[in-house]
Design a protein around this motif. Sequence first.
Motif, mmCIF file in Angstrom:
data_model
loop_
_atom_site.group_PDB
_atom_site.id
_atom_site.type_symbol
_atom_site.label_atom_id
_atom_site.label_comp_id
_atom_site.label_asym_id
_atom_site.label_seq_id
_atom_site.Cartn_x
_atom_site.Cartn_y
_atom_site.Cartn_z
ATOM 1 N N ALA A 79 0.632 -1.270 -0.019
ATOM 2 C CA ALA A 79 0.033 0.279 -0.024
ATOM 3 C C ALA A 79 0.719 1.535 -0.707
ATOM 4 O O ALA A 79 2.037 1.528 0.533
ATOM 5 C CB ALA A 79 -1.366 -0.049 1.378
ATOM 6 N N GLY A 80 0.486 1.960 -0.459
ATOM 7 C CA GLY A 80 1.505 3.278 -1.234
ATOM 8 C C GLY A 80 0.596 4.646 -2.001
ATOM 9 O O GLY A 80 -1.116 4.455 -2.543
ATOM 10 N N THR A 81 0.736 5.753 -1.659
ATOM 11 C CA THR A 81 0.402 6.635 -2.154
ATOM 12 C C THR A 81 2.000 7.534 -2.749
ATOM 13 O O THR A 81 2.464 7.694 -2.083
ATOM 14 C CB THR A 81 -0.019 7.422 -1.680
ATOM 15 N N PHE A 82 1.938 8.952 -3.852
ATOM 16 C CA PHE A 82 2.771 9.127 -4.479
ATOM 17 C C PHE A 82 2.817 10.921 -3.378
ATOM 18 O O PHE A 82 3.056 11.393 -3.429
ATOM 19 C CB PHE A 82 2.551 9.546 -5.458
ATOM 20 N N GLY A 83 1.075 11.261 -2.993
ATOM 21 C CA GLY A 83 0.849 13.013 -2.849
ATOM 22 C C GLY A 83 1.426 14.053 -3.756
ATOM 23 O O GLY A 83 1.321 13.350 -4.961
ATOM 24 N N PRO A 84 0.061 15.096 -3.471
ATOM 25 C CA PRO A 84 0.359 16.147 -4.744
ATOM 26 C C PRO A 84 2.095 16.353 -5.000
ATOM 27 O O PRO A 84 2.971 16.081 -4.715
ATOM 28 C CB PRO A 84 -0.187 17.023 -4.554
ATOM 29 N N PRO A 85 2.119 16.037 -6.741
ATOM 30 C CA PRO A 85 3.529 16.439 -7.099
ATOM 31 C C PRO A 85 4.139 18.436 -7.307
ATOM 32 O O PRO A 85 3.705 18.258 -8.327
ATOM 33 C CB PRO A 85 3.411 16.042 -9.031
ATOM 34 N N VAL A 86 4.008 18.765 -5.678
ATOM 35 C CA VAL A 86 4.194 19.957 -6.412
ATOM 36 C C VAL A 86 5.357 20.507 -6.230
ATOM 37 O O VAL A 86 6.033 19.514 -5.098
ATOM 38 C CB VAL A 86 2.936 20.910 -5.527
ATOM 39 N N PRO A 87 5.802 21.862 -6.227
ATOM 40 C CA PRO A 87 6.844 22.504 -5.351
ATOM 41 C C PRO A 87 7.310 21.826 -4.555
ATOM 42 O O PRO A 87 6.079 22.006 -3.232
ATOM 43 C CB PRO A 87 7.020 23.376 -6.123
ATOM 44 N N LEU A 88 8.381 21.441 -3.089
ATOM 45 C CA LEU A 88 8.304 22.092 -2.170
ATOM 46 C C LEU A 88 8.391 22.234 -1.138
ATOM 47 O O LEU A 88 7.516 22.578 0.318
ATOM 48 C CB LEU A 88 10.304 21.275 -1.425
ATOM 49 N N GLU A 89 7.797 23.408 -0.978
ATOM 50 C CA GLU A 89 7.856 24.734 -0.670
ATOM 51 C C GLU A 89 6.473 25.364 -0.172
ATOM 52 O O GLU A 89 5.612 25.695 -0.202
ATOM 53 C CB GLU A 89 8.631 26.285 -1.114
ATOM 54 N N ASP A 90 5.443 24.457 -1.545
ATOM 55 C CA ASP A 90 4.201 24.633 -1.852
ATOM 56 C C ASP A 90 3.687 23.401 -1.139
ATOM 57 O O ASP A 90 1.984 23.219 -0.785
ATOM 58 C CB ASP A 90 3.772 24.408 -2.739
ATOM 59 N N LEU A 91 4.464 22.393 -0.446
ATOM 60 C CA LEU A 91 3.835 21.159 0.230
ATOM 61 C C LEU A 91 3.348 21.492 1.419
ATOM 62 O O LEU A 91 3.836 21.416 2.071
ATOM 63 C CB LEU A 91 4.935 19.699 -0.051
ATOM 64 N N SER B 200 -0.151 12.828 5.658
ATOM 65 C CA SER B 200 -0.269 11.463 4.768
ATOM 66 C C SER B 200 0.709 10.903 3.930
ATOM 67 O O SER B 200 -0.173 9.540 3.727
ATOM 68 C CB SER B 200 -1.600 12.322 3.609
ATOM 69 N N VAL B 201 1.299 10.723 2.783
ATOM 70 C CA VAL B 201 1.865 9.919 2.618
ATOM 71 C C VAL B 201 2.906 9.162 3.199
ATOM 72 O O VAL B 201 3.021 8.095 3.633
ATOM 73 C CB VAL B 201 3.040 11.145 1.650
ATOM 74 N N VAL B 202 3.621 9.466 4.739
ATOM 75 C CA VAL B 202 4.219 9.270 5.581
ATOM 76 C C VAL B 202 3.508 8.476 6.298
ATOM 77 O O VAL B 202 3.741 7.146 6.262
ATOM 78 C CB VAL B 202 4.867 9.885 6.472
ATOM 79 N N ASP B 203 2.411 8.354 6.705
ATOM 80 C CA ASP B 203 1.352 7.573 7.690
ATOM 81 C C ASP B 203 1.021 6.446 6.397
ATOM 82 O O ASP B 203 1.034 5.737 7.501
ATOM 83 C CB ASP B 203 -0.302 8.564 7.715
ATOM 84 N N VAL B 204 0.736 6.460 5.841
ATOM 85 C CA VAL B 204 0.087 5.086 4.891
ATOM 86 C C VAL B 204 1.718 5.037 3.942
ATOM 87 O O VAL B 204 1.559 3.232 4.316
ATOM 88 C CB VAL B 204 -0.399 5.718 3.081
ATOM 89 N N ASN B 205 2.284 5.378 3.701
ATOM 90 C CA ASN B 205 3.765 4.748 3.066
ATOM 91 C C ASN B 205 4.942 4.318 4.308
ATOM 92 O O ASN B 205 5.451 3.093 3.622
ATOM 93 C CB ASN B 205 4.757 5.435 2.114
ATOM 94 N N LEU B 206 4.906 5.005 5.163
ATOM 95 C CA LEU B 206 5.694 4.582 6.384
ATOM 96 C C LEU B 206 4.927 3.906 6.999
ATOM 97 O O LEU B 206 5.301 2.746 8.058
ATOM 98 C CB LEU B 206 6.841 5.539 6.484
ATOM 99 N N ASN B 207 4.487 4.679 7.841
ATOM 100 C CA ASN B 207 3.917 3.779 9.085
ATOM 101 C C ASN B 207 2.660 2.680 8.522
ATOM 102 O O ASN B 207 3.182 1.693 9.865
ATOM 103 C CB ASN B 207 3.298 5.211 9.640
#
Length: 243
Positions: A81-93, A100-107
């Motif tokens: 299970a994994g998710t990419f998240g919005p492909p936006v510039p770092l400063e806009d994330l 949300s990405v960390v919770d699914v992909n890592l936790n």
Amino acid sequence: MVTGAGSGIGRAVALTLAAAGWSVALAGRRAQALDETAALAGDGATVLTVPTDVSDAHDVAALFSSVRDRFGRVDLLFNNAGTFGPPVPLEDLSYEDWRSVVDVNLNGAFLCAQAAFRAMKEQSPRGGRIINNGSISAHVPRPHSIAYTATKHAMTGLTKSLSLDGRPYDIACGQIDIGNAATEMTGRMQTGILQANGELAVEPVMDAADVARTVLHMAALPLAANVQFATVMATAMPFIGRG
């Protein structure tokens, strides 16, 4: 057990395992998608669908309880299970999108691996195998992918620690790093995706079934043997030399 089994690589792996005679637990957030995967497996397959949010510890505990109740043991976890998240510039994330990405992909990967480890350690015969879905991004990033890339680098550390901690208990752990399998998540590859030099380029993809066959090979090995890391990618994708 396959997480993220409602679509993409998870579905392809679940169907391949079921066709090879495995009893397969299908986990994922969307019940309807899991039911569709189960239907594709056919009447002769032994499957269990368990709607699960892998980032929720209570959901993960309920998932493993359901699997043990139905099948009696856990021999394989494909931590997918994994998710990419919005492909936006770092400063806009936003922090919420990062989390949300960390919770699914890592936790989520940790929670499932921990539950599988406990089950494999206690069952008789003891042991089992965990296969983590890493990514090409466990090696090199794409632009605007800091959350996804960070979690996939962390997945490699998770794999190594599981391999080490599992040795005394006959628990093997390996990682498959996948590049450009044709799934919903990689749809942008075929229309043009941002490259490290700022250009947009169409990238080749491969069939998710090619990934599934590799996972099946890893899963079918005796516990005395392990594919520690495997990279399966579209042959002509920009990985070697990327960036």
